[in-house]
Design a protein around this motif. Structure first.
Motif, PDB file in Angstrom:
ATOM      1  N   TRP A   1       7.225 -15.102 106.811  1.00 19.84           N
ATOM      2  CA  TRP A   1       7.369 -13.824 107.521  1.00 19.84           C
ATOM      3  C   TRP A   1       7.336 -14.016 109.040  1.00 19.84           C
ATOM      4  O   TRP A   1       7.843 -13.169 109.786  1.00 19.84           O
ATOM      5  CB  TRP A   1       6.282 -12.833 107.087  1.00 19.84           C
ATOM      6  CG  TRP A   1       6.530 -12.263 105.722  1.00 19.84           C
ATOM      7  CD1 TRP A   1       5.716 -12.367 104.629  1.00 19.84           C
ATOM      8  CD2 TRP A   1       7.678 -11.513 105.292  1.00 19.84           C
ATOM      9  NE1 TRP A   1       6.284 -11.741 103.546  1.00 19.84           N
ATOM     10  CE2 TRP A   1       7.489 -11.209 103.920  1.00 19.84           C
ATOM     11  CE3 TRP A   1       8.850 -11.087 105.918  1.00 19.84           C
ATOM     12  CZ2 TRP A   1       8.409 -10.482 103.177  1.00 19.84           C
ATOM     13  CZ3 TRP A   1       9.778 -10.360 105.182  1.00 19.84           C
ATOM     14  CH2 TRP A   1       9.557 -10.062 103.831  1.00 19.84           C
TER      15      TRP A   1
ATOM     16  N   VAL B   1      -0.427 -13.356 109.907  1.00 15.94           N
ATOM     17  CA  VAL B   1       0.629 -13.548 110.893  1.00 15.94           C
ATOM     18  C   VAL B   1       1.983 -13.248 110.268  1.00 15.94           C
ATOM     19  O   VAL B   1       2.096 -13.282 109.046  1.00 15.94           O
ATOM     20  CB  VAL B   1       0.594 -14.998 111.443  1.00 15.94           C
ATOM     21  CG1 VAL B   1      -0.534 -15.162 112.445  1.00 15.94           C
ATOM     22  CG2 VAL B   1       0.497 -16.034 110.340  1.00 15.94           C
ATOM     23  N   PRO B   2       3.001 -12.941 111.088  1.00 16.22           N
ATOM     24  CA  PRO B   2       2.989 -12.950 112.542  1.00 16.22           C
ATOM     25  C   PRO B   2       2.168 -11.782 113.109  1.00 16.22           C
ATOM     26  O   PRO B   2       2.081 -10.720 112.490  1.00 16.22           O
ATOM     27  CB  PRO B   2       4.470 -12.777 112.912  1.00 16.22           C
ATOM     28  CG  PRO B   2       5.035 -11.982 111.776  1.00 16.22           C
ATOM     29  CD  PRO B   2       4.312 -12.519 110.562  1.00 16.22           C
ATOM     30  N   PHE B   3       1.603 -12.011 114.286  1.00 10.90           N
ATOM     31  CA  PHE B   3       0.822 -10.988 114.963  1.00 10.90           C
ATOM     32  C   PHE B   3       1.262 -10.996 116.426  1.00 10.90           C
ATOM     33  O   PHE B   3       1.176 -12.016 117.089  1.00 10.90           O
ATOM     34  CB  PHE B   3      -0.670 -11.294 114.820  1.00 10.90           C
ATOM     35  CG  PHE B   3      -1.563 -10.140 115.186  1.00 10.90           C
ATOM     36  CD1 PHE B   3      -1.796  -9.104 114.284  1.00 10.90           C
ATOM     37  CD2 PHE B   3      -2.173 -10.075 116.435  1.00 10.90           C
ATOM     38  CE1 PHE B   3      -2.617  -8.029 114.611  1.00 10.90           C
ATOM     39  CE2 PHE B   3      -2.995  -9.013 116.772  1.00 10.90           C
ATOM     40  CZ  PHE B   3      -3.219  -7.983 115.861  1.00 10.90           C
TER      41      PHE B   3
ATOM     42  N   VAL C   1       1.266  -5.595 117.193  1.00 17.50           N
ATOM     43  CA  VAL C   1       2.157  -5.331 116.061  1.00 17.50           C
ATOM     44  C   VAL C   1       1.838  -6.387 115.016  1.00 17.50           C
ATOM     45  O   VAL C   1       1.926  -7.586 115.285  1.00 17.50           O
ATOM     46  CB  VAL C   1       3.645  -5.411 116.459  1.00 17.50           C
ATOM     47  CG1 VAL C   1       4.531  -5.212 115.222  1.00 17.50           C
ATOM     48  CG2 VAL C   1       3.988  -4.380 117.526  1.00 17.50           C
ATOM     49  N   SER C   2       1.456  -5.941 113.831  1.00 13.55           N
ATOM     50  CA  SER C   2       1.068  -6.869 112.785  1.00 13.55           C
ATOM     51  C   SER C   2       2.182  -6.977 111.754  1.00 13.55           C
ATOM     52  O   SER C   2       2.642  -5.969 111.217  1.00 13.55           O
ATOM     53  CB  SER C   2      -0.223  -6.363 112.128  1.00 13.55           C
ATOM     54  OG  SER C   2      -0.580  -7.217 111.062  1.00 13.55           O
ATOM     55  N   GLY C   3       2.639  -8.186 111.516  1.00 14.28           N
ATOM     56  CA  GLY C   3       3.633  -8.405 110.485  1.00 14.28           C
ATOM     57  C   GLY C   3       5.063  -8.383 111.001  1.00 14.28           C
ATOM     58  O   GLY C   3       5.336  -8.036 112.144  1.00 14.28           O
ATOM     59  N   ALA C   4       5.961  -8.786 110.113  1.00 15.12           N
ATOM     60  CA  ALA C   4       7.392  -8.832 110.446  1.00 15.12           C
ATOM     61  C   ALA C   4       7.984  -7.439 110.327  1.00 15.12           C
ATOM     62  O   ALA C   4       8.761  -7.141 109.422  1.00 15.12           O
ATOM     63  CB  ALA C   4       8.108  -9.809 109.518  1.00 15.12           C
ATOM     64  N   GLN C   5       7.596  -6.576 111.243  1.00 18.41           N
ATOM     65  CA  GLN C   5       8.078  -5.190 111.224  1.00 18.41           C
ATOM     66  C   GLN C   5       9.571  -5.152 111.564  1.00 18.41           C
ATOM     67  O   GLN C   5      10.113  -6.091 112.150  1.00 18.41           O
ATOM     68  CB  GLN C   5       7.302  -4.370 112.262  1.00 18.41           C
ATOM     69  CG  GLN C   5       5.785  -4.398 112.074  1.00 18.41           C
ATOM     70  CD  GLN C   5       5.285  -3.353 111.097  1.00 18.41           C
ATOM     71  OE1 GLN C   5       6.058  -2.510 110.646  1.00 18.41           O
ATOM     72  NE2 GLN C   5       4.014  -3.418 110.747  1.00 18.41           N
TER      73      GLN C   5
END
Lengths: 241, 241
Positions: free
Chosen positions: B13, B183-185, B194-198
């Motif tokens: 991710w 992660v990603p963070f 922003v937390s995650g592969a948004q």
């Protein structure tokens, strides 16, 4: 935490202020969590490259002061520098355009040698008989190599006036946006500023305050959506999108 | 403005999220004012160096899922990656300890090659038939050289397990302090997270919000004292201390 320091190599208070800041940083309990970045600021951007003048003549012409008054100002700066353990030549320094120095400092940043190079530039300019302005580009190459840079790469940057020019201009634009009219200008986490070569105690206060006020993050997301992230327990695989 | 991205090379991710973030950044009007820094995070820090396992076997053992279920998860990730224009091998990848990769990424940061190296590591791990874990240190040297690093310097870092180890640990400590469990963070100016592969839209929103809320600096000084600073009009010389 990050501290950005806007300064110019031709700025004596920057030379002194850096030492005062470093004294505070060395004694700061969280110093390992502090990253220092140098930013460009030109005191005399209108001066042409190669237009070099003795510092005393420049000062007395600029302020209409006598040579003796200019010399007294330099003696004061020398005393302030000495109090920080820094050598300072109060005579026979010269003054010139610093754009190329800043371009090289940006190259040095990319090569992980920025702190070394700024210190070597300051020392050459203020403490040693090694002019940054009167000896041509090879003097800058010599100093950059002492900082650990590659001579050919340095020559290439000096020969191309556009190299790292945007980076210097971007720093200067940011200084203006942050309200810095003079240097040194210290910015902590883009939240706190310290203007000028303040006493070490002020830097200690600023470091302490900025450290204590590291704010919790405000999370931005799309509301109800699953986070597509990996953690120690594995990678989330949202069921739908 | 600064964006810090905590990630692990072994994290799919992170690979996908980086592409989504970059899509948003490329379209962001103030992208030239955004600096991106990569930070270390290990998903599997307890795994010994050299303990290498096929990804599918690792997944099915860790979650007690069948090989087919693990494969389906990989296919989903492959589809997400493809949607971002990324190649993704859904079979025959392997998994291992990433501490040395992070140490090299810190070396690369010092040499101005971090973004190049992280991209090359991701590509080797997820898209190419070049394992980061099964081929020994020379595979890492080969990739680091592609990123512009010096082979001998890379070998020296790999041979010394303490080199850049503190930097990796410091990043991981900071991630914990900032509340990142996975992660990603992404952290913008240490203010927004922003937390995650948004989706790219979320990154656009975060960039816009962080840019608009760059706060004015709070100046810290000693009150009435003159500022010892240099500006375009010269250097202040306070009369007394």
């Amino acid at each position: 935490m990050r501290v950005e320091i806007w300064s110019d190599i031709a700025c004596p208070w920057c030379y002194v202020g850096k030492a005062r800041f470093e004294k505070a940083l060395e004694a700061f309990p969280h110093r390992d969590g502090v990253e220092v970045v140098h930013r460009s600021f030109e005191l005399d951007p209108g001066r042409a490259k190669g237009d070099v003048q003795p510092v005393l003549a420049m000062l007395s012409k600029k302020y209409g002061m006598s040579q003796a008054q200019a010399q007294a100002g330099e003696e004061n700066l020398g005393a302030q520098a000495a109090a920080e353990g820094l050598d300072y030549r109060t005579r026979d320094r010269d003054h010139g355009n610093t754009f190329d120095l800043h371009r090289l400092l940006h190259l040095a940043k990319e090569r992980g040698r920025q702190d070394e190079l700024i210190q070597i530039f300051y020392r050459a300019n203020f403490a040693e008989e090694r002019s940054l302005f009167s000896e041509g580009d090879e003097r800058l190459v010599e100093l950059a190599v002492e900082a650990g840079l590659d001579a050919d790469e340095v020559r290439k940057v000096l020969a191309d006036p556009t190299a790292y020019a945007d980076e210097v201009r971007a720093d200067e634009r940011e200084a203006a946006e942050l309200g810095a009219n003079g240097v040194p200008f210290f910015v902590l986490d883009r939240k706190y500023g310290v203007s000028g070569a303040q006493p070490a105690e002020v830097f200690t206060q600023a470091l302490t305050q900025a450290w204590g006020n590291r704010s919790p993050l405000q999370l931005i997301d799309q509301g109800a959506a699953d986070a597509e992230a990996c953690g120690p327990d594995g990678c989330a695989v949202p069921q739908q999108h």
